[in-house]
Design a protein around this motif. Structure first.
Motif, mmCIF file in Angstrom:
data_model
loop_
_atom_site.group_PDB
_atom_site.id
_atom_site.type_symbol
_atom_site.label_atom_id
_atom_site.label_comp_id
_atom_site.label_asym_id
_atom_site.label_seq_id
_atom_site.Cartn_x
_atom_site.Cartn_y
_atom_site.Cartn_z
ATOM 1 N N THR A 1 0.849 -1.189 0.000
ATOM 2 C CA THR A 1 0.000 0.000 0.000
ATOM 3 C C THR A 1 0.883 1.237 0.000
ATOM 4 O O THR A 1 1.544 1.544 1.004
ATOM 5 C CB THR A 1 -0.922 0.019 1.235
ATOM 6 N N ARG A 2 0.895 1.943 -1.114
ATOM 7 C CA ARG A 2 1.722 3.151 -1.235
ATOM 8 C C ARG A 2 0.936 4.355 -0.705
ATOM 9 O O ARG A 2 -0.196 4.598 -1.102
ATOM 10 C CB ARG A 2 2.135 3.367 -2.690
ATOM 11 N N PHE A 3 1.557 5.105 0.180
ATOM 12 C CA PHE A 3 0.906 6.236 0.837
ATOM 13 C C PHE A 3 0.757 7.422 -0.107
ATOM 14 O O PHE A 3 1.672 7.776 -0.849
ATOM 15 C CB PHE A 3 1.735 6.653 2.054
ATOM 16 N N THR A 4 -0.409 8.020 -0.079
ATOM 17 C CA THR A 4 -0.628 9.339 -0.684
ATOM 18 C C THR A 4 -1.232 10.223 0.393
ATOM 19 O O THR A 4 -1.897 9.741 1.314
ATOM 20 C CB THR A 4 -1.566 9.253 -1.894
ATOM 21 N N ARG A 5 -1.007 11.518 0.269
ATOM 22 C CA ARG A 5 -1.369 12.419 1.356
ATOM 23 C C ARG A 5 -2.875 12.438 1.655
ATOM 24 O O ARG A 5 -3.276 12.705 2.785
ATOM 25 C CB ARG A 5 -0.848 13.830 1.065
ATOM 26 N N ASP A 6 -3.686 12.136 0.667
ATOM 27 C CA ASP A 6 -5.124 12.131 0.924
ATOM 28 C C ASP A 6 -5.540 11.011 1.881
ATOM 29 O O ASP A 6 -6.615 11.058 2.480
ATOM 30 C CB ASP A 6 -5.905 12.017 -0.395
ATOM 31 N N MET A 7 -4.660 10.002 2.056
ATOM 32 C CA MET A 7 -4.961 8.912 2.987
ATOM 33 C C MET A 7 -4.977 9.372 4.439
ATOM 34 O O MET A 7 -5.498 8.679 5.317
ATOM 35 C CB MET A 7 -3.929 7.783 2.839
ATOM 36 N N TYR B 1 5.341 9.688 9.664
ATOM 37 C CA TYR B 1 5.806 9.376 8.307
ATOM 38 C C TYR B 1 7.295 9.048 8.345
ATOM 39 O O TYR B 1 8.119 9.888 8.713
ATOM 40 C CB TYR B 1 5.545 10.585 7.401
ATOM 41 N N ASP C 1 6.331 15.136 -2.832
ATOM 42 C CA ASP C 1 6.419 14.774 -4.256
ATOM 43 C C ASP C 1 7.622 15.408 -4.944
ATOM 44 O O ASP C 1 7.581 15.747 -6.132
ATOM 45 C CB ASP C 1 5.128 15.166 -4.990
#
Length: 382
Positions: free
Chosen positions: A216-222, A231, A240
């Protein structure tokens, strides 16, 4: 009050923070982009030889921090292990760090400690009063011959630049001993988890209030819906890479097997500049309480880290420090996110320091909650 906490990365940093917060009653979710836990400390049994392999290169646990030592021993049985590094240079094998045996063997002497101390001082360039670079530090304290045999070529291969461009502080961590002690580390507590690091971290994560999601790759909306995020990914990656990429060295491993004992030790450095790799590690020697006929070895090659590579060693020279300052400023403007670990703080950290900082960070977080204070982006000086 129960908080929902999201942690990015399933290595030591977030595992320890997650465990501390779960034990305090908070609900913890941990994400990792890889298909396994443990980060770069991940270990696994080789299917053919049954050797315990340090998949991303060897990790040797050593510390003077008694609380950290007690902590890891809660989750794994540690077996004694002393790292006795050898180096091949100029067609001979020597022991590291430089010790009395190394000095006597290299110079063909039979010096006692006081004699060796005086002899090395005579080799040193005493005109260098305040060493600024790696090379100046080496020339001042061990002299030209030992520097060129053991440090110059290895360092150029490891860092991809001349030792004249590196700070003296890098070499200050490497001792010269005027006795026959060839234990690479000087810490009170040293060892290896009997069944590898992955089961140790599995034990830390084994708590009913901890959920782990791999691949599961983290994106900030998570982060939406969580009260706080820890983090442990690359600091520049969180943004980014919008200001550019922080510099790292990465490692390539050339894995090979051997029937029998390939080199007779766990770590063999190669100091000669013309040898393209920095060292060979033989993984069965990291578990000396086991017996294996077959062997798994890695040749290690260091190079500049590209966009798709695993970052290992932060470079932290002038250019990188300037960019780091800009990212730290941005990080401090982000709400409810704390940056932790080697990548999140852009610092080289041994495992024991990683765990110490994780424990302190978790306690700091809980203290800030109790006091009703905002949680900082960093609990350490980066």
């Amino acid at each position: 009050m129960n908080k929902l906490v999201l942690l990015i990365g399933a290595g030591f940093s977030c595992a320890v923070i997650g465990r501390e917060l779960a034990e305090a009653g908070h609900t913890v979710t941990i994400l990792d982009a890889r298909d396994h836990i443990g980060g770069n400390c991940h270990t696994e049994r080789d299917a053919d030889t049954n050797v315990m392999v340090h998949v991303y290169g060897p990790h040797i646990f050593h510390t003077d921090d008694e609380e950290v030592w007690r902590y890891v021993n809660r989750f794994s049985t540690f077996k004694p292990f002393v790292n006795r590094v050898k180096t091949t240079a100029k067609g001979q094998v020597f022991s590291l760090p430089i010790n009395l045996h190394t000095i006597n063997q290299f110079f063909g002497k039979a010096l006692r400690p006081e004699e060796a101390r005086a002899f090395i001082e005579a080799q040193a360039d005493t005109s260098i009063e305040n060493p600024q670079t790696f090379e100046e530090q080496a020339l001042r304290f061990v002299g030209k011959d030992l520097y060129e045999a053991f440090f110059k070529g290895y360092t150029q291969k490891q860092w991809g630049c001349s030792p004249t461009e590196l700070p003296a502080s890098i070499l200050k961590r490497l001792p010269v001993r005027f006795n026959y002690d060839d234990n690479y580390f000087a810490h009170r507590f040293q060892g290896m988890p009997e069944n590898g690091y992955t089961p140790l971290i599995e034990g830390i994560l084994d708590h009913p209030k901890i959920t782990v999601r791999l691949n599961t790759r983290f994106t900030r909306d998570m982060a939406a819906g969580y009260d706080h995020v820890f983090y442990s990914g690359p600091l520049d990656g969180f943004f980014d890479y919008e200001l550019g990429r922080l510099g790292y060295r990465t490692l390539d491993f050339e894995r090979f097997t051997h029937e029998g004992d390939y080199q007779g030790c766990a770590v063999m450095n190669y100091g000669d500049e013309q040898v393209p790799f920095t060292r060979i590690t033989e993984h069965k020697h990291f578990s000396p309480w086991e017996s294996h006929e077959g062997s798994v070895c890695y040749r290690e090659y260091s190079r500049a880290c590209g966009a798709d590579d695993i970052p290992y060693y932060p470079i932290r020279l002038v250019k990188e420090k300037s960019l780091l300052e800009q990212y730290v400023k941005k990080a401090r403007e982000v709400d409810k996110v704390t940056f932790v670990g080697r990548l999140g703080t852009y610092r080289y950290l041994d495992m024991d320091v990683t765990i110490r900082e994780a424990l302190d960070t978790a306690r700091g977080f809980l203290n800030h909650l109790e006091a009703g204070k905002a949680v900082p982006a960093f609990f350490v000086d980066v």
